[in-house]
Scaffold this active site. Structure first.
Site, mmCIF file in Angstrom:
data_model
loop_
_atom_site.group_PDB
_atom_site.id
_atom_site.type_symbol
_atom_site.label_atom_id
_atom_site.label_comp_id
_atom_site.label_asym_id
_atom_site.label_seq_id
_atom_site.Cartn_x
_atom_site.Cartn_y
_atom_site.Cartn_z
ATOM 1 C CE LYS A 53 -13.098 49.474 -54.714
ATOM 2 N NZ LYS A 53 -14.368 50.049 -55.148
ATOM 3 C CD GLN A 97 -17.838 49.935 -54.265
ATOM 4 O OE1 GLN A 97 -16.700 50.119 -53.876
ATOM 5 N NE2 GLN A 97 -18.108 49.413 -55.452
ATOM 6 C CG ASP A 120 -13.650 55.210 -58.224
ATOM 7 O OD1 ASP A 120 -12.889 54.247 -58.459
ATOM 8 O OD2 ASP A 120 -14.735 55.105 -57.625
#
Ligand code: NAP
Length: 285
Positions: A53, A97, A120
Site C-alpha cells: 500500500k 490492517q 476500505d
C-alpha cells in the site's frame, strides 16, 4: 485459450492515470491526499500488504503514513488513535490492517473510523449505502473485480453470475455489484448442495473461498468468465496460488484472472482510487 486479465497491467495503467491527476492537486487544492495505514503487531502477511500500500501510494503520489503499534496495544488505545486521526483535517483516508489481535473487537474498530475516511469501505454505513444503492465507498476487492470485467469487455447485464463465498469483504459486496449491473446472481457457500451443478451453470464465476485450487475443470462450463480472488499457499510447492485450478480451468474459460497478478494488485489500486475519492469529496469536488 482464455483471455487473461492481468490485474498487474491494468493496475499499472490506472496508477499512471491517477498519478497524472494527483500531480494537479497541489495547485488545485494546496496538497495531495493523505492515507494513514495502521498496522498492529508483526504478522508477515500484513506487513507485506502494508508495504504494498505504501509503494502504490508512492507511485500515485499520495502521501502515506504507516503507523506501527505493538500487538499488545489495548482496544481503547487503538480507538483513541483512530479518534485523533478522524479529527485530523490533514488525513483523508484511514485503514486499519486486518486481522487484529484476538483481544481487539474488529467491528468496534471499523465502526470507529469516520465513514468519510473509511477507504476500505468496511464501515457499516458504507456497507448499508451500498445495499441501498446510495453513494458510498465501495470495498476495494469487489470494486477491482468489476473494473477487471469491464476492462475485458465482459457484458455483465443479463448474465448468470455465481459467486462462491459470502464474506463481508468480498463475496457479498461483489454479488451486490453484479446484481446492480443486472446480472442474475447466485451466492454459494460451504453449505451449498451439489456446488458443481451450480457453478457449471455460471456464465461469470467469482471464486472467493480461500482453498487452494478448489475449483476444478469439471466445475466450469466452456466459455465461462472466471475471476479468482483466492490467495493461498500451495501446500506442496509453497508458492502462491488461487482458489481455481488455473492450468485445468484456463483452457475451458473465455476469460480468466491469474494468481498472482490478478485481483490482488487491483485491490491495492482501488484503495488508491478510494483515497483520492475521499480527498476530492472533502475538497468539495
Ligand atoms: P472468508 O471470510 O474465509 O470466506 C470464505 C467463504 O468461502 C465463506 O463464505 C465460506 O462459506 C466459503 N467456503 C469455504 N469453503 C467452502 C466450500 N468448500 N464450498 C463452498 N464455499 C466455501 O474469506 P474471504 O475473506 O472472502 O477471502 C476468500 C479468499 O480470497 C482468501 O483466499 C483470501 O485470501 C482472498 N482474498 C483476496 C483478496 C485480494 O485482494 N486478492 C482480498 C480479500 C480476500 P461459509 O460462509 O458457509 O463459511
Amino acid at each position: 485459450m482464455a483471455t487473461i486479465i492481468s490485474g498487474k497491467e491494468l493496475s499499472a495503467k490506472m496508477k499512471a492515470e491517477m498519478a497524472r491527476k494527483v500531480a494537479t492537486f497541489p495547485e488545485k487544492y494546496g496538497r495531495v491526499p493523505h492515507l494513514v495505514v495502521i498496522l498492529v503487531g508483526e504478522d508477515p502477511a500484513s506487513q507485506s500488504y502494508v508495504k504494498g500500500k505504501a509503494k502504490a501510494s508512492e507511485v500515485v503520489g499520495i502521501k502515506n503514513t504507516t503507523i506501527l503499534r505493538p500487538a499488545s496495544i489495548t482496544q481503547d488505545e487503538l480507538l483513541s488513535l483512530i479518534d485523533s486521526l478522524n479529527a485530523d483535517d490533514s488525513v483523508d483516508g484511514i485503514l486499519v490492517q486486518l486481522p487484529l489481535p484476538a483481544h481487539i473487537d474488529e467491528a468496534r474498530i471499523i465502526e470507529a473510523i469516520a465513514k468519510e475516511k473509511d477507504v476500505d469501505g468496511f464501515h457499516p454505513l458504507n456497507v448499508a449505502a451500498l445495499w441501498m444503492k446510495q453513494p458510498c465507498i465501495v470495498a476495494c476487492t469487489p470494486k477491482g473485480i468489476i473494473r477487471m470485467l469491464d476492462e475485458a469487455g465482459v457484458e455483465i447485464s443479463g448474465k448468470k453470475a455465481v459467486v462462491i463465498g459470502r464474506s463481508q469483504i468480498v463475496g457479498l459486496p461483489v454479488a451486490k455489484l453484479l446484481l446492480d449491473r443486472n446480472a442474475t446472481v447466485t451466492i454459494c457457500h460451504s453449505r451449498t448442495k451439489d456446488l458443481p451443478s451450480v457453478t457449471r451453470d455460471a456464465e461469470i464465476l467469482v471464486v472467493a473461498i480461500g482453498r487452494p485450487r478448489f475449483v476444478t475443470a469439471d466445475m466450469v462450463s466452456e466459455g465461462t468468465v472466471v475471476i479468482d480472488v483466492g490467495v493461498n499457499r500451495d501446500p506442496e510447492t509453497g508458492k502462491l496460488c488461487g482458489d481455481v485450478d488455473y492450468d485445468a480451468v484456463e483452457p475451458k474459460a473465455s476469460v480468466i484472472t491469474p494468481v498472482p497478478g490478478g485481483v490482488g494488485p487491483m485491490t491495492i489500486t482501488c484503495l488508491m482510487e478510494n483515497t483520492i475519492e475521499c480527498f476530492e469529496k472533502k475538497m468539495g469536488k
